[in-house]
Design a protein around this motif. Structure first.
Motif, PDB file in Angstrom:
ATOM      1  N   TYR A  78      40.263  54.310  36.390  1.00 57.11           N
ATOM      2  CA  TYR A  78      39.548  53.059  36.136  1.00 57.11           C
ATOM      3  C   TYR A  78      40.407  52.079  35.324  1.00 57.11           C
ATOM      4  O   TYR A  78      40.364  50.875  35.537  1.00 57.11           O
ATOM      5  CB  TYR A  78      38.236  53.340  35.405  1.00 57.11           C
ATOM      6  N   LEU A  79      41.145  52.588  34.371  1.00 55.13           N
ATOM      7  CA  LEU A  79      41.963  51.715  33.545  1.00 55.13           C
ATOM      8  C   LEU A  79      43.020  50.993  34.380  1.00 55.13           C
ATOM      9  O   LEU A  79      43.251  49.790  34.206  1.00 55.13           O
ATOM     10  CB  LEU A  79      42.633  52.546  32.439  1.00 55.13           C
ATOM     11  N   GLU A  80      43.629  51.720  35.316  1.00 59.32           N
ATOM     12  CA  GLU A  80      44.645  51.121  36.181  1.00 59.32           C
ATOM     13  C   GLU A  80      44.030  50.028  37.057  1.00 59.32           C
ATOM     14  O   GLU A  80      44.611  48.942  37.228  1.00 59.32           O
ATOM     15  CB  GLU A  80      45.283  52.208  37.044  1.00 59.32           C
ATOM     16  N   LEU A  81      42.836  50.296  37.579  1.00 57.47           N
ATOM     17  CA  LEU A  81      42.144  49.323  38.424  1.00 57.47           C
ATOM     18  C   LEU A  81      41.767  48.077  37.627  1.00 57.47           C
ATOM     19  O   LEU A  81      41.870  46.937  38.123  1.00 57.47           O
ATOM     20  CB  LEU A  81      40.901  49.966  39.026  1.00 57.47           C
ATOM     21  N   PHE A  82      41.337  48.286  36.378  1.00 52.96           N
ATOM     22  CA  PHE A  82      40.963  47.152  35.519  1.00 52.96           C
ATOM     23  C   PHE A  82      42.142  46.203  35.301  1.00 52.96           C
ATOM     24  O   PHE A  82      42.024  44.986  35.458  1.00 52.96           O
ATOM     25  CB  PHE A  82      40.425  47.672  34.174  1.00 52.96           C
ATOM     26  N   PHE A  83      43.279  46.771  34.968  1.00 53.88           N
ATOM     27  CA  PHE A  83      44.433  45.919  34.694  1.00 53.88           C
ATOM     28  C   PHE A  83      44.958  45.255  35.975  1.00 53.88           C
ATOM     29  O   PHE A  83      45.506  44.159  35.952  1.00 53.88           O
ATOM     30  CB  PHE A  83      45.544  46.731  34.013  1.00 53.88           C
ATOM     31  N   GLU A  84      44.770  45.921  37.104  1.00 49.78           N
ATOM     32  CA  GLU A  84      45.175  45.302  38.375  1.00 49.78           C
ATOM     33  C   GLU A  84      44.335  44.053  38.634  1.00 49.78           C
ATOM     34  O   GLU A  84      44.849  42.987  38.981  1.00 49.78           O
ATOM     35  CB  GLU A  84      45.015  46.290  39.520  1.00 49.78           C
ATOM     36  N   ARG A  85      43.005  44.192  38.448  1.00 46.54           N
ATOM     37  CA  ARG A  85      42.118  43.052  38.667  1.00 46.54           C
ATOM     38  C   ARG A  85      42.385  41.934  37.650  1.00 46.54           C
ATOM     39  O   ARG A  85      42.349  40.755  38.004  1.00 46.54           O
ATOM     40  CB  ARG A  85      40.665  43.520  38.575  1.00 46.54           C
ATOM     41  N   LEU A  86      42.665  42.326  36.419  1.00 40.99           N
ATOM     42  CA  LEU A  86      42.959  41.323  35.386  1.00 40.99           C
ATOM     43  C   LEU A  86      44.233  40.549  35.743  1.00 40.99           C
ATOM     44  O   LEU A  86      44.300  39.326  35.600  1.00 40.99           O
ATOM     45  CB  LEU A  86      43.133  42.013  34.013  1.00 40.99           C
ATOM     46  N   GLY A  87      45.221  41.259  36.239  1.00 39.95           N
ATOM     47  CA  GLY A  87      46.458  40.600  36.621  1.00 39.95           C
ATOM     48  C   GLY A  87      46.259  39.631  37.766  1.00 39.95           C
ATOM     49  O   GLY A  87      46.863  38.547  37.781  1.00 39.95           O
ATOM     50  N   ARG A  88      45.398  40.009  38.721  1.00 38.59           N
ATOM     51  CA  ARG A  88      45.130  39.107  39.835  1.00 38.59           C
ATOM     52  C   ARG A  88      44.424  37.832  39.365  1.00 38.59           C
ATOM     53  O   ARG A  88      44.738  36.724  39.811  1.00 38.59           O
ATOM     54  CB  ARG A  88      44.275  39.824  40.878  1.00 38.59           C
ATOM     55  N   VAL A  89      43.476  37.983  38.432  1.00 32.48           N
ATOM     56  CA  VAL A  89      42.750  36.821  37.908  1.00 32.48           C
ATOM     57  C   VAL A  89      43.705  35.887  37.167  1.00 32.48           C
ATOM     58  O   VAL A  89      43.675  34.659  37.350  1.00 32.48           O
ATOM     59  CB  VAL A  89      41.599  37.269  36.986  1.00 32.48           C
ATOM     60  N   VAL A  90      44.557  36.481  36.340  1.00 35.48           N
ATOM     61  CA  VAL A  90      45.510  35.669  35.581  1.00 35.48           C
ATOM     62  C   VAL A  90      46.476  34.969  36.532  1.00 35.48           C
ATOM     63  O   VAL A  90      46.810  33.787  36.355  1.00 35.48           O
ATOM     64  CB  VAL A  90      46.292  36.549  34.573  1.00 35.48           C
ATOM     65  N   GLY A  91      46.917  35.679  37.542  1.00 43.74           N
ATOM     66  CA  GLY A  91      47.847  35.079  38.499  1.00 43.74           C
ATOM     67  C   GLY A  91      47.226  33.942  39.290  1.00 43.74           C
ATOM     68  O   GLY A  91      47.905  32.959  39.615  1.00 43.74           O
ATOM     69  N   LYS A  92      45.924  34.054  39.628  1.00 42.65           N
ATOM     70  CA  LYS A  92      45.263  32.995  40.397  1.00 42.65           C
ATOM     71  C   LYS A  92      44.856  31.802  39.527  1.00 42.65           C
ATOM     72  O   LYS A  92      44.773  30.676  40.015  1.00 42.65           O
ATOM     73  CB  LYS A  92      44.024  33.581  41.098  1.00 42.65           C
ATOM     74  N   HIS A  93      44.569  32.068  38.240  1.00 41.92           N
ATOM     75  CA  HIS A  93      44.081  30.985  37.362  1.00 41.92           C
ATOM     76  C   HIS A  93      44.895  30.940  36.054  1.00 41.92           C
ATOM     77  O   HIS A  93      44.359  31.169  34.959  1.00 41.92           O
ATOM     78  CB  HIS A  93      42.602  31.196  37.036  1.00 41.92           C
ATOM     79  N   PRO A  94      46.183  30.631  36.124  1.00 37.74           N
ATOM     80  CA  PRO A  94      47.010  30.623  34.901  1.00 37.74           C
ATOM     81  C   PRO A  94      46.585  29.559  33.898  1.00 37.74           C
ATOM     82  O   PRO A  94      46.614  29.780  32.692  1.00 37.74           O
ATOM     83  CB  PRO A  94      48.407  30.351  35.449  1.00 37.74           C
ATOM     84  N   GLY A  95      46.177  28.398  34.405  1.00 35.32           N
ATOM     85  CA  GLY A  95      45.774  27.318  33.496  1.00 35.32           C
ATOM     86  C   GLY A  95      44.561  27.685  32.669  1.00 35.32           C
ATOM     87  O   GLY A  95      44.521  27.486  31.453  1.00 35.32           O
ATOM     88  N   TRP A  96      43.538  28.227  33.367  1.00 37.73           N
ATOM     89  CA  TRP A  96      42.337  28.657  32.654  1.00 37.73           C
ATOM     90  C   TRP A  96      42.645  29.790  31.669  1.00 37.73           C
ATOM     91  O   TRP A  96      42.096  29.826  30.556  1.00 37.73           O
ATOM     92  CB  TRP A  96      41.281  29.139  33.654  1.00 37.73           C
ATOM     93  N   THR A  97      43.514  30.665  32.045  1.00 39.27           N
ATOM     94  CA  THR A  97      43.873  31.790  31.167  1.00 39.27           C
ATOM     95  C   THR A  97      44.515  31.283  29.884  1.00 39.27           C
ATOM     96  O   THR A  97      44.161  31.715  28.768  1.00 39.27           O
ATOM     97  CB  THR A  97      44.839  32.743  31.886  1.00 39.27           C
ATOM     98  N   ILE A  98      45.468  30.350  30.022  1.00 41.83           N
ATOM     99  CA  ILE A  98      46.134  29.799  28.836  1.00 41.83           C
ATOM    100  C   ILE A  98      45.144  29.027  27.975  1.00 41.83           C
ATOM    101  O   ILE A  98      45.111  29.152  26.750  1.00 41.83           O
ATOM    102  CB  ILE A  98      47.307  28.898  29.266  1.00 41.83           C
TER     103      ILE A  98
END
Length: 238
Positions: A1-21
């Motif tokens: 589950y931990l690996e899956l969580f970080f994968e999804r988090l990385g995808r979100v950050v990659g798609k929305h870098p402006g919102w993340t910052i």
């Protein structure tokens, strides 16, 4: 589950870098909001003693009923090796240093820049018009003319008087142990030599709490002490 969580988090950050910052900066700013109420505290009784402790109540009672009215500055002048601090030449240079300390000003300090006061303006006085000093030079009323006329025999005779009094401070009993150190005596027990002498200056205390320092400070006295320190360090008694 931990690996899956970080994968999804990385995808979100990659798609929305402006919102993340933006969200990261907003969260950091929210955490920094507490700095508005930040206050430094350096008083040991506030840092280490539990609030409501009896010792704090006792301290506050003493400060309220018996507040500190004076602050002292002590200057110790040491003779060179194998020389005598009781030598009139040494005393003449000490009284010259004393005069320079009394006239000290500190142009760079906030207090002196505004008021241009010297030690005589805020010294502690036992008698009107006479600042309270303490030191061997009090035996000659801090008078340079009297000290200029002394011989070593005069000095030794003066300090070996029975029931020695301090004429500058109203005839109080003199405490040679506070005035001179490294005392040497002859076979009869008379003082013949000393290695150093001290001069103590008494100032009117005026402490206020400084928010930046987190402690009680006396700006006027501190300015004087630092300026007097510069004068002493720049002086050399041979």
């Amino acid at each position: 589950y931990l690996e899956l969580f970080f994968e999804r988090l990385g995808r979100v950050v990659g798609k929305h870098p402006g919102w993340t910052i933006g969200l990261s900066l907003a969260f950091a700013a929210l955490c920094l909001a507490g700095m508005i109420r930040f206050r430094q505290e350096s008083r040991s009784e506030k840092l280490w003693v539990p609030s409501g402790a009896d010792s704090l109540e006792h301290k506050e009672w003493v400060e309220r009923n018996f507040p500190e009215t004076t602050r002292t500055l002590s200057i110790i002048v040491e003779a060179k090796e194998n020389e005598n601090a009781l030598d009139p030449r040494f005393l003449r240079e000490a009284i010259d240093l004393h005069a320079r300390v009394l006239n000290v000003t500190s142009p760079g300090s906030n207090f002196y820049a505004e008021h241009r006061q010297t030690y005589n303006d805020f010294c502690f006085s036992q008698f009107p018009g006479r600042c309270l000093f303490s030191g061997l030079l009090a035996l000659w009323m801090f008078n340079a003319s009297k000290i200029d006329q002394l011989t070593l025999a005069d000095v030794q005779s003066a300090i070996n008087m029975p029931n020695l009094m301090d004429p500058w401070n109203g005839g109080d009993v003199a405490n040679l142990g506070r005035w001179i150190s490294g005392i040497e005596r002859d076979q009869m027990g008379y003082i013949t030599k000393a290695t150093a002498l001290s001069m103590t200056y008494f100032l009117i205390a005026n402490e206020t709490f400084n928010d930046n320092a987190g402690e009680l400070v006396d700006e006027r006295a501190t300015d004087f002490e630092l300026a007097a320190q510069d004068v002493v360090l720049a002086s050399r008694i041979d």
